[in-house]
Design a protein around this motif. Sequence first.
Motif, mmCIF file in Angstrom:
data_model
loop_
_atom_site.group_PDB
_atom_site.id
_atom_site.type_symbol
_atom_site.label_atom_id
_atom_site.label_comp_id
_atom_site.label_asym_id
_atom_site.label_seq_id
_atom_site.Cartn_x
_atom_site.Cartn_y
_atom_site.Cartn_z
ATOM 1 N N UNK A 1 -35.875 -6.209 26.658
ATOM 2 C CA UNK A 1 -34.856 -5.661 25.766
ATOM 3 C C UNK A 1 -33.443 -5.809 26.326
ATOM 4 N N UNK A 2 -33.331 -6.001 27.639
ATOM 5 C CA UNK A 2 -32.014 -6.016 28.283
ATOM 6 C C UNK A 2 -31.283 -7.323 28.001
ATOM 7 N N UNK A 3 -30.003 -7.211 27.703
ATOM 8 C CA UNK A 3 -29.153 -8.385 27.529
ATOM 9 C C UNK A 3 -28.721 -8.848 28.925
ATOM 10 N N UNK A 4 -29.497 -9.755 29.513
ATOM 11 C CA UNK A 4 -29.266 -10.173 30.899
ATOM 12 C C UNK A 4 -27.921 -10.865 31.074
ATOM 13 N N UNK A 5 -27.486 -11.570 30.056
ATOM 14 C CA UNK A 5 -26.219 -12.312 30.143
ATOM 15 C C UNK A 5 -25.044 -11.366 30.407
ATOM 16 N N UNK A 6 -25.123 -10.156 29.860
ATOM 17 C CA UNK A 6 -24.059 -9.165 30.079
ATOM 18 C C UNK A 6 -24.397 -8.230 31.235
ATOM 19 N N UNK A 7 -25.668 -7.834 31.335
ATOM 20 C CA UNK A 7 -26.051 -6.803 32.303
ATOM 21 C C UNK A 7 -25.939 -7.279 33.742
ATOM 22 N N UNK A 8 -26.425 -8.472 34.048
ATOM 23 C CA UNK A 8 -26.493 -8.912 35.444
ATOM 24 C C UNK A 8 -25.117 -9.164 36.072
ATOM 25 N N UNK A 9 -24.186 -9.867 35.395
ATOM 26 C CA UNK A 9 -22.848 -10.008 35.994
ATOM 27 C C UNK A 9 -22.161 -8.653 36.217
ATOM 28 N N UNK A 10 -22.300 -7.757 35.249
ATOM 29 C CA UNK A 10 -21.714 -6.426 35.370
ATOM 30 C C UNK A 10 -22.301 -5.692 36.574
ATOM 31 N N UNK A 11 -23.613 -5.778 36.738
ATOM 32 C CA UNK A 11 -24.290 -5.113 37.846
ATOM 33 C C UNK A 11 -23.905 -5.735 39.187
ATOM 34 N N UNK A 12 -23.829 -7.051 39.247
ATOM 35 C CA UNK A 12 -23.459 -7.737 40.482
ATOM 36 C C UNK A 12 -22.075 -7.301 40.951
ATOM 37 N N UNK A 13 -21.135 -7.248 40.021
ATOM 38 C CA UNK A 13 -19.784 -6.805 40.373
ATOM 39 C C UNK A 13 -19.776 -5.383 40.914
ATOM 40 N N UNK A 14 -20.541 -4.503 40.285
ATOM 41 C CA UNK A 14 -20.602 -3.110 40.732
ATOM 42 C C UNK A 14 -21.186 -2.998 42.142
ATOM 43 N N UNK A 15 -22.260 -3.743 42.401
ATOM 44 C CA UNK A 15 -22.906 -3.681 43.719
ATOM 45 C C UNK A 15 -21.982 -4.216 44.804
ATOM 46 N N UNK A 16 -21.282 -5.306 44.536
ATOM 47 C CA UNK A 16 -20.353 -5.854 45.534
ATOM 48 C C UNK A 16 -19.260 -4.842 45.843
ATOM 49 N N UNK A 17 -18.714 -4.198 44.804
ATOM 50 C CA UNK A 17 -17.635 -3.234 45.034
ATOM 51 C C UNK A 17 -18.135 -2.012 45.820
ATOM 52 N N UNK A 18 -19.355 -1.573 45.528
ATOM 53 C CA UNK A 18 -19.912 -0.433 46.270
ATOM 54 C C UNK A 18 -20.105 -0.804 47.741
ATOM 55 N N UNK A 19 -20.709 -1.970 48.001
ATOM 56 C CA UNK A 19 -20.941 -2.394 49.394
ATOM 57 C C UNK A 19 -19.620 -2.614 50.121
#
Length: 596
Positions: free
Chosen positions: A255-273
């Motif tokens: 059900x997840x829109x990977x095209x939008x979800x994964x780039x958004x998630x990657x950016x968040x993880x990099x900023x947190x780390x």
Amino acid sequence: MNKKSSEKSAYSSYSQRVIELLQDTSFPQIVLLNGSWGSGKTFFVKDSLIEEIKEKFSSEVHYFSLYGVSGIEDFRDRIISLSISNRNDASKITKIATTFLDGVGQNLGEKGLGGILNGVAGAYKYKIYSELDDCILILDDLERIPETQTVKNILGECLNLAESKNIRIVVIANEDKVGSKEDIEKVFVDKVKFELSEDQILEILKVEFEELNDDNLYNEISLTVTTLSSSNLRVLKRALSKFQKISQEIKKNPEVNLEEALPQLLGQIIRICYANLEAHLSKGEIIQLARTYLNRQMQSSNSDEEFEFSHKERMFDNIFSRDFGTVNEKLLTFCCDGLYQFKDIIIDLELPLKSSLLEKMLSIAAQHRMSSKEFSDGTQELVNYIRSSNNLQIRKWYRTCDIALFMIENKYIDEKRISKEEVLKICCEIAPECFDFSSISEDQIWSGITSDKVRELYQQQTRRIKEARSEAENQDFIERFCRSWDEVKNEAVKELKHSPFLNRIGTQNFIFALNNWSSYEIFKYSGYMREKYNFSNIETFFEPEHGVIKAAILEISKIIKEEQPGLHTGAMSNLLATLNELSDRMGERVKQDSEG
């Protein structure tokens, strides 16, 4: 381009420079490879430089980390050990010792034999050290030696080896973190500053992490690295490793829109780390700074005064401004502590779904990828959802209100469609019954909501729903308890073994249940109570039940007197004996505590 050739391309200039300096005999051949923490210098040395040095020189190459070296003797011992290992001379020590001791060992005790053996071995080791020549030493982690004097001694020894013997030395360190600055300047005529460009870092990462072959993900990491000005290869690898693990779980859901979800998630993880490992913000600090982000923005925009924010506040705001200061606390815990606490990863991370226009509207970044018509339709859907009042997902609904307020304030939405006042009024007046009670979790997350007012109303509503749900669950448990002990037995054993619940049942319902149960159920319940109360500090857990037990004893006594003998009466008599015993024990403990 394969992994090896890609890395060599990124590293070639550094390898060439180091080798040129090692070949230059006009000065002692000792080179400092200087790079900040996480720049990738150790990886470069192990993966590329050592191999290229071996191709250029016929000398033996010895690499070791200086981490944990306690003094100059320890330093020499490590070099000796490497030399012995490489030359396969370890067996010679034993042969020399055996020859030397032949014929005299019989006259010595065990202690004397060991002492002589150690002496011979030690003498042979230092003979090897004095003869050490024609080799290349690569010494890593100089900055991790805590004692300045030890650093001085090791640098002095390195200079001596380079000047007096045919020994070339490469020292790898973060110069800014080395305690002995003067000795650095004296010892190293030449330094090589190791610092990869953003493009070089991205090429290395692209080879190691196949996910970056996806253009959307590659563009996201490129944009994030540029925005943060991050060149720390170690931090970026850590972030990508975290992303790999969590993206595997996300990809399982169609059900997840990977095209939008994964780039958004990657950016968040990099900023947190980056915030945690490079900016050195603790998990607790990140949470607190996220919760006060909006207040700082309002202070800055709504006042003519210049506010002095702390260094950590400015760092946080720069790192997370693209996310409007929001940080998902479960994602933060995963990145900082390695704890996977997601129950429903789609809900917990607010991932955009393929078929939902509303889900897209909950991401400002996703909105900007919409056409004008799609955005207009999505805005109307968002407004309709705010005004709806049936079976709402609580977090999604309040998040929608929060996004709407942001969009109104920043002129994404014409206030003719919905005003700020209307949104807040609906938030204040909406009833708990409008929400799906099952949509609320015990560890409800607040940090994704930027408006203090909406977050406060969300928390109040959550508490009301939890209370209402708890009351409904309690009433359901009472009804099932009254019908049959078998219906609630497993729940009582697993979840309520150390929790009082007869006080919730009440005396009247308890007696009703006993009259309704079979004799076997009463018998089993009696055994459950004996086991449940079978420890010393029962009053700590079960004192709230004591009043019901005492009242039940009186009622059960009456029933036994009035009933004819039989299985049910016998089971009630057995239960009465159990309750009397428990009540007496409880009374004694309470009395002792009051007297003490």
